[in-house]
Design an enzyme around this catalytic site. Sequence first.
Site, short mmCIF file in Angstrom:
data_model
loop_
_atom_site.label_atom_id
_atom_site.label_comp_id
_atom_site.label_asym_id
_atom_site.label_seq_id
_atom_site.Cartn_x
_atom_site.Cartn_y
_atom_site.Cartn_z
N CYS A 1 0.70 -0.76 -0.34
CA CYS A 1 0.03 -0.03 -0.20
C CYS A 1 0.48 1.02 0.03
O CYS A 1 0.56 2.40 -0.23
CB CYS A 1 -0.65 -0.13 1.10
SG CYS A 1 -1.92 -1.65 1.37
N HIS A 52 -3.58 7.07 2.62
CA HIS A 52 -3.86 6.13 2.39
C HIS A 52 -5.32 6.01 2.66
O HIS A 52 -5.43 5.45 3.96
CB HIS A 52 -2.89 4.76 2.44
CG HIS A 52 -3.26 3.00 2.26
ND1 HIS A 52 -3.88 3.36 0.88
CD2 HIS A 52 -3.57 2.08 3.35
CE1 HIS A 52 -4.25 1.78 1.07
NE2 HIS A 52 -4.18 0.74 1.95
N ASN A 56 -10.35 -0.52 -0.27
CA ASN A 56 -8.43 -0.52 -0.65
C ASN A 56 -8.44 -0.90 -2.18
O ASN A 56 -8.64 -1.70 -1.97
CB ASN A 56 -8.46 -1.23 0.85
CG ASN A 56 -6.63 -1.12 0.53
OD1 ASN A 56 -6.26 -0.14 -0.03
ND2 ASN A 56 -6.22 -1.61 1.87
O1 UT7 Z 1 -3.98 -1.39 4.18
C1 UT7 Z 1 -2.45 -2.21 4.35
C2 UT7 Z 1 -3.05 -2.53 5.52
N1 UT7 Z 1 -4.40 -2.83 6.02
C3 UT7 Z 1 -4.88 -2.09 6.96
O2 UT7 Z 1 -5.20 -0.92 7.37
C4 UT7 Z 1 -5.79 -2.82 7.29
C5 UT7 Z 1 -5.64 -2.96 9.02
N2 UT7 Z 1 -7.06 -3.65 9.87
C6 UT7 Z 1 -8.85 -3.04 9.78
O3 UT7 Z 1 -8.89 -2.35 9.26
C7 UT7 Z 1 -9.38 -3.72 10.32
O4 UT7 Z 1 -8.81 -4.69 11.85
C8 UT7 Z 1 -10.47 -4.73 9.69
C9 UT7 Z 1 -11.69 -4.04 8.63
C10 UT7 Z 1 -9.91 -5.75 8.97
C11 UT7 Z 1 -10.97 -5.22 10.69
O5 UT7 Z 1 -11.91 -5.28 11.42
P1 UT7 Z 1 -11.36 -4.88 13.13
O6 UT7 Z 1 -12.66 -4.29 13.81
O7 UT7 Z 1 -10.30 -5.56 13.09
O8 UT7 Z 1 -12.63 -6.17 13.43
P2 UT7 Z 1 -12.11 -8.25 13.86
O9 UT7 Z 1 -11.57 -8.66 13.06
O10 UT7 Z 1 -10.98 -7.99 14.86
O11 UT7 Z 1 -13.39 -8.27 14.17
C12 UT7 Z 1 -14.31 -8.65 15.16
C13 UT7 Z 1 -15.65 -9.01 15.59
C14 UT7 Z 1 -14.67 -10.68 14.49
O12 UT7 Z 1 -16.24 -11.02 15.08
P3 UT7 Z 1 -15.83 -11.63 17.54
O13 UT7 Z 1 -15.00 -12.19 16.82
O14 UT7 Z 1 -15.30 -10.32 18.04
O15 UT7 Z 1 -17.01 -12.29 17.33
C15 UT7 Z 1 -15.11 -11.39 13.49
O16 UT7 Z 1 -15.24 -12.30 13.20
O17 UT7 Z 1 -16.53 -9.06 13.85
C16 UT7 Z 1 -15.99 -10.07 12.96
N3 UT7 Z 1 -16.01 -9.71 11.04
C17 UT7 Z 1 -17.12 -10.23 11.07
N4 UT7 Z 1 -18.40 -9.92 11.00
C18 UT7 Z 1 -19.55 -9.33 10.19
C19 UT7 Z 1 -14.73 -9.80 10.62
N5 UT7 Z 1 -15.07 -9.72 9.76
C20 UT7 Z 1 -16.56 -9.32 9.06
C21 UT7 Z 1 -17.05 -8.89 8.38
N6 UT7 Z 1 -18.42 -9.17 8.72
N7 UT7 Z 1 -16.66 -9.05 7.72
#
Ligand code: UT7
Length: 329
Positions: free
Chosen positions: A116, A256, A286
């Site tokens: 990125c 970004h 993204n």
């Molecule tokens: O571009 C290069 C660098 N990349 C980035 O900068 C991305 C950085 N990361 C992020 O933007 C975020 O971590 C994400 C958007 C990828 C994920 O958001 P998050 O708030 O960190 O969610 P999480 O992975 O901690 O998941 C929270 C919950 C989980 O459920 P439990 O374990 O709390 O029951 C996931 O299973 O949300 C669940 N979950 C979803 N639910 C609905 C994960 N993906 C989804 C989804 N829809 N698509």
Amino acid sequence: MSTITAAITAVGGYVPDFVLTNKLLETMVDTNDEWITSRTGIKERRILKDDNLGTSYLCIKAAEDLIAKGNVNPLEIDMVIVASTTPDMPVAATAVYVATQIGATNAFAYDLQAACSGFLYAMSTADAYIKSGKYKKVLIIGADKMSSIIDYTDRATCIIFGDGGGAALLEPNYEGLGIQDEFLRSDGVGRDFLKIDAGGSLLPASADTVAKRQHYVFQDGKTVYKYAVTGMADVSEKILQRNNLTKDDVDWLVAHQANKRIIDATASRIGLEEDKVLVNIHKYGNTTSGTLPLLLFDFEKKFKKGDNLIFAAFGGGFTWGAIYLKWAY
Ligand code: UT7
């Protein structure tokens, strides 16, 4: 003799027509519009549907847009850099094909891979070549067909990424406009958290790696998020400090577009008002190397000569950094 700086003199962009909305994703994986919007700020992304077209297509379209709008003679371009994580092929650089297709037949070309942060690193490369006096017209393109490496059964990654790209031409400036400073970083600790395991020299592609879906992007989102929030805010603050800029001196934050919450955290660290923060993540998601030039493409008309732009990015590797640029037209 006045000092040479490298200024952006033209921009272009391209996104494919097909719109993959959050609603449509709801029919593909267990997710919902509310979750995606509140966690990422993304409402829809563009997808290049034609299986016969790769990232070069996005690059060519973006470069052609720049050439037409900027009235650029492609024969005068000295070099073409394509920043991409999804080159057409592992061997035979995408940039070489793109340069030939757009008629930049006097240029030499190569690819640059920094996830990125690719476009940011390409800006730095162009800056160095121009400042040295070696080349005069450097075309940099950031583009990714992320849909080619995304697993559309993995809800943790497929909701984030989209396809698209943009281009910028850099040329010498003698009024002190253009790139003023850069602060670029990288840290190999990142390779466990955002990667594609198979298809490289460490683990060549095989029937086994495909069966295990190792040719797709894996991301430990939570960990990458923590590093990204800190990394992008740190470098933005650093570049302001060492150029004696206050928040009032900054006209635009060109950050970004990975997650709206990361963009907000960066803006908040440097105390920037919302109306100075460029955002198009809701439309494109993204696009990896494409996010920064697509912001230039979307917001070019808002910029005035002399405006102070702060570019910031964070990506796989990890790679990250910030660039301070004065708009030149
Ligand atoms: O571009 C290069 C660098 N990349 C980035 O900068 C991305 C950085 N990361 C992020 O933007 C975020 O971590 C994400 C958007 C990828 C994920 O958001 P998050 O708030 O960190 O969610 P999480 O992975 O901690 O998941 C929270 C919950 C989980 O459920 P439990 O374990 O709390 O029951 C996931 O299973 O949300 C669940 N979950 C979803 N639910 C609905 C994960 N993906 C989804 C989804 N829809 N698509």
